[in-house]
Every structure is written in C-alpha cells, then in structure tokens.
Design a protein around this motif. Structure first.
Motif, PDB file in Angstrom:
ATOM      1  N   ILE A  76      41.473  36.374  36.336  1.00  0.00           N
ATOM      2  CA  ILE A  76      41.871  35.079  36.876  1.00  0.00           C
ATOM      3  C   ILE A  76      41.317  33.995  35.951  1.00  0.00           C
ATOM      4  N   THR A  77      42.196  33.151  35.486  1.00  0.00           N
ATOM      5  CA  THR A  77      41.805  32.035  34.616  1.00  0.00           C
ATOM      6  C   THR A  77      41.522  30.808  35.463  1.00  0.00           C
ATOM      7  N   ALA A  78      40.424  30.108  35.145  1.00  0.00           N
ATOM      8  CA  ALA A  78      40.099  28.843  35.818  1.00  0.00           C
ATOM      9  C   ALA A  78      40.167  28.992  37.326  1.00  0.00           C
ATOM     10  N   THR A  79      39.217  29.734  37.877  1.00  0.00           N
ATOM     11  CA  THR A  79      39.226  30.023  39.312  1.00  0.00           C
ATOM     12  C   THR A  79      39.234  28.758  40.158  1.00  0.00           C
ATOM     13  N   GLN A  80      39.808  28.904  41.339  1.00  0.00           N
ATOM     14  CA  GLN A  80      39.836  27.840  42.338  1.00  0.00           C
ATOM     15  C   GLN A  80      39.251  28.393  43.634  1.00  0.00           C
ATOM     16  N   THR A  81      38.876  27.515  44.533  1.00  0.00           N
ATOM     17  CA  THR A  81      38.277  27.970  45.792  1.00  0.00           C
ATOM     18  C   THR A  81      39.261  28.811  46.597  1.00  0.00           C
ATOM     19  N   THR A  82      40.529  28.618  46.381  1.00  0.00           N
ATOM     20  CA  THR A  82      41.542  29.418  47.080  1.00  0.00           C
ATOM     21  C   THR A  82      41.590  30.860  46.599  1.00  0.00           C
ATOM     22  N   ASP A  83      40.883  31.161  45.492  1.00  0.00           N
ATOM     23  CA  ASP A  83      40.854  32.533  44.973  1.00  0.00           C
ATOM     24  C   ASP A  83      39.810  33.385  45.691  1.00  0.00           C
ATOM     25  N   VAL A  84      39.010  32.779  46.543  1.00  0.00           N
ATOM     26  CA  VAL A  84      37.967  33.513  47.261  1.00  0.00           C
ATOM     27  C   VAL A  84      38.568  34.655  48.067  1.00  0.00           C
ATOM     28  N   GLY A  85      37.914  35.808  47.999  1.00  0.00           N
ATOM     29  CA  GLY A  85      38.378  36.979  48.749  1.00  0.00           C
ATOM     30  C   GLY A  85      37.950  38.243  48.044  1.00  0.00           C
ATOM     31  N   THR A  86      38.409  39.373  48.569  1.00  0.00           N
ATOM     32  CA  THR A  86      38.116  40.659  47.959  1.00  0.00           C
ATOM     33  C   THR A  86      39.389  41.205  47.338  1.00  0.00           C
ATOM     34  N   TYR A  87      39.281  41.626  46.096  1.00  0.00           N
ATOM     35  CA  TYR A  87      40.425  42.143  45.347  1.00  0.00           C
ATOM     36  C   TYR A  87      40.299  43.663  45.253  1.00  0.00           C
ATOM     37  N   PHE A  88      41.322  44.343  45.712  1.00  0.00           N
ATOM     38  CA  PHE A  88      41.344  45.801  45.706  1.00  0.00           C
ATOM     39  C   PHE A  88      42.417  46.311  44.758  1.00  0.00           C
ATOM     40  N   CYS A  89      42.086  47.371  44.043  1.00  0.00           N
ATOM     41  CA  CYS A  89      43.121  48.124  43.353  1.00  0.00           C
ATOM     42  C   CYS A  89      43.347  49.400  44.159  1.00  0.00           C
ATOM     43  N   ALA A  90      44.536  49.971  44.024  1.00  0.00           N
ATOM     44  CA  ALA A  90      44.876  51.167  44.784  1.00  0.00           C
ATOM     45  C   ALA A  90      45.895  51.993  44.023  1.00  0.00           C
ATOM     46  N   GLY A  91      45.711  53.309  44.079  1.00  0.00           N
ATOM     47  CA  GLY A  91      46.646  54.218  43.441  1.00  0.00           C
ATOM     48  C   GLY A  91      47.211  55.185  44.456  1.00  0.00           C
ATOM     49  N   LEU A  99      48.060  55.211  49.868  1.00  0.00           N
ATOM     50  CA  LEU A  99      47.249  54.654  48.798  1.00  0.00           C
ATOM     51  C   LEU A  99      45.774  55.002  48.942  1.00  0.00           C
ATOM     52  N   ASN A 100      45.150  55.206  47.779  1.00  0.00           N
ATOM     53  CA  ASN A 100      43.710  55.408  47.695  1.00  0.00           C
ATOM     54  C   ASN A 100      43.116  54.119  47.128  1.00  0.00           C
ATOM     55  N   PHE A 101      42.355  53.412  47.946  1.00  0.00           N
ATOM     56  CA  PHE A 101      41.821  52.111  47.549  1.00  0.00           C
ATOM     57  C   PHE A 101      40.436  52.242  46.930  1.00  0.00           C
ATOM     58  N   GLY A 102      40.155  51.341  45.985  1.00  0.00           N
ATOM     59  CA  GLY A 102      38.792  51.174  45.521  1.00  0.00           C
ATOM     60  C   GLY A 102      37.997  50.409  46.571  1.00  0.00           C
ATOM     61  N   LYS A 103      36.711  50.219  46.305  1.00  0.00           N
ATOM     62  CA  LYS A 103      35.871  49.511  47.276  1.00  0.00           C
ATOM     63  C   LYS A 103      36.023  47.999  47.164  1.00  0.00           C
ATOM     64  N   GLY A 104      36.693  47.547  46.129  1.00  0.00           N
ATOM     65  CA  GLY A 104      36.978  46.130  46.006  1.00  0.00           C
ATOM     66  C   GLY A 104      35.919  45.331  45.251  1.00  0.00           C
ATOM     67  N   THR A 105      36.338  44.205  44.757  1.00  0.00           N
ATOM     68  CA  THR A 105      35.438  43.225  44.153  1.00  0.00           C
ATOM     69  C   THR A 105      35.532  41.944  44.964  1.00  0.00           C
ATOM     70  N   SER A 106      34.396  41.532  45.517  1.00  0.00           N
ATOM     71  CA  SER A 106      34.379  40.301  46.311  1.00  0.00           C
ATOM     72  C   SER A 106      34.070  39.116  45.413  1.00  0.00           C
ATOM     73  N   LEU A 107      34.972  38.154  45.427  1.00  0.00           N
ATOM     74  CA  LEU A 107      34.840  36.959  44.600  1.00  0.00           C
ATOM     75  C   LEU A 107      34.459  35.765  45.452  1.00  0.00           C
ATOM     76  N   LEU A 108      33.393  35.103  45.049  1.00  0.00           N
ATOM     77  CA  LEU A 108      32.991  33.861  45.695  1.00  0.00           C
ATOM     78  C   LEU A 108      33.091  32.753  44.656  1.00  0.00           C
ATOM     79  N   VAL A 109      33.753  31.679  44.981  1.00  0.00           N
ATOM     80  CA  VAL A 109      33.931  30.555  44.070  1.00  0.00           C
ATOM     81  C   VAL A 109      33.257  29.330  44.664  1.00  0.00           C
ATOM     82  N   THR A 110      32.317  28.779  43.911  1.00  0.00           N
ATOM     83  CA  THR A 110      31.580  27.603  44.367  1.00  0.00           C
ATOM     84  C   THR A 110      32.187  26.355  43.745  1.00  0.00           C
ATOM     85  N   PRO A 111      32.481  25.334  44.570  1.00  0.00           N
ATOM     86  CA  PRO A 111      33.100  24.105  44.023  1.00  0.00           C
ATOM     87  C   PRO A 111      32.183  23.408  43.031  1.00  0.00           C
TER      88      PRO A 111
END
Lengths: 111, 110
Positions: A76-91, A99-111
């Motif tokens: 993600i380029t130039a993150t925004q506060t709306t990008d906050v959340g957990t991103y999962f990949c799945a195969g 689908l088999n999901f990964g455990k995810g990456t939780s993104l926190l964006v501070t203004p």
C-alpha cells in the motif's frame, strides 16, 4: 498439510507511509486471494491472482504473485486511516473452492 | 441485491449445549462455506456445501455438522459445546473461487 504464513503479524505506520505484507505458502497455489477485515467486521474480497508473476493494482494497492506461485505480497502506497484493518491472504485447499487463510497482518495507521 | 446474511448476530451458550447458526447466501450463489475465526486468527475452514451435499471438510470434529437446503441456504450445528468453540462463525457464499462473507455470528460459550 498446506500452510499459509504471513508476515509481519502487526504493522503500525504513520499516515502517508508505505506498507507491505508478505504471504508464503508451503505448496504451489493455483491462485491466491487477498481479503481485508476491518475491526469488528468480516473479511471482504480484494483481489485474486492466478498467473505466475502477476501484478495487479487497485489505486494505492499493488498485489504480486510470485513466479513459483508460492508467495505473494500486498503493498500500500501512502497509507490512509481508511486502510486500517487486517489483511489476509488465502489459497485454495487441495485444489477445491474452500480457502486456507493466513493469520493476517494487522495494520494500524496513525494520523 | 442482498449480500450474505447470517443469524443470529450474537449467541451465548453454556458448555454441553447445542447451537444452530443460519446463513442465506448471496443471490445466485449455490455454494456455502463455513469458517470459524478465533480472536486474532484467520478464518479456519469448517466445511463447504454444494447441491445440498458436503463437498469439502476441514479439520473439525464430528460435533460440527451442517446442512444445505434446496434454496441454497445453510445451517451449521455444533453439539456438546466446549469453551474453545467460542469464536466468530462466518458463512461465505460463492459461485467460483471468490468467497463473499456474511457479517458472522459471535458465539460465546460459558
């Protein structure tokens, strides 16, 4: 069995900074999918990658599928506060539709 | 066009009880999958239904069972509840690879 691993587990960035999460599968995948889950919400489909080496863009999001079809990344380029959340990949599980999901990456964006 | 709906939203049960969760798929979708998501974890696949048959199953015990009706809606049943069954239960419908998730049912087992 097939395992899908994601790193990092957490990422805290300042608004405007870039963010990348990485996904690795123990087996070759026919495709890989990415989902986003907002806090308190449910996973929402972002994109599917099918071809070896494929790169797809959605506005500030860039998705890549590795040449060996065992790894993927989301940038993600130039993150925004709306990008906050957990991103999962799945195969796919055993070439099926579930689908088999990964455990995810939780993104926190501070203004 | 309504998306995937699930009921109830929240549920509290005690150990040993049985629970039934319900799911209505997105219009036109014929496949329903159920996932369990523990806090801080990714969704774990329970099973998938297609044409009223269980097509695929994950590593969950027989206490977890399901059903799909002719209108493609589905139920998830869990017997003899354990404390560890506390989680968000997600239903997802699909026509192909892409899964469309419902809002989930938050199950708490006391």
């Amino acid at each position: 069995g097939q395992q899908v691993m994601q790193i990092p587990q957490y990422q805290h960035v300042q608004e405007g900074e870039d963010f990348t999460t990485y996904c690795n599968s123990s087996t070759t995948l026919s495709n890989i999918q990415w989902y986003k889950q907002r806090p308190g919400g449910h996973p929402v489909f972002l994109i599917q990658l099918v071809k070896s080496g494929e790169v797809k863009k959605q506005k500030r999001l860039t998705f890549q599928f590795g040449e060996a079809k065992k790894n993927s990344s989301l940038h993600i380029t130039a993150t925004q506060t709306t990008d906050v959340g957990t991103y999962f990949c799945a195969g796919p599980i055993n070439s099926g539709y579930a689908l088999n999901f990964g455990k995810g990456t939780s993104l926190l964006v501070t203004p | 066009d309504a998306g995937v709906t699930q009921s109830p939203t929240h549920l509290i049960k005690t150990r040993g009880q049985q629970v039934t969760l319900r799911c209505s798929p997105k219009s036109g979708h014929d496949t329903v999958s159920w996932y369990q998501q523990a806090l801080g974890q990714g969704p774990q696949f329970i099973f998938q239904y297609y044409e009223e048959e269980e097509r695929q199953r994950g590593n969950f015990p027989d206490r977890f069972s399901g059903h799909q009706f002719p209108n493609y809606s589905s139920e998830l049943n869990v017997n003899a509840l354990l404390l560890g069954d506390s989680a968000l239960y997600l239903c997802a419908s699909s026509l192909d690879d892409t899964q469309y998730f419902g809002p989930g049912t938050r199950l708490t087992v006391l």
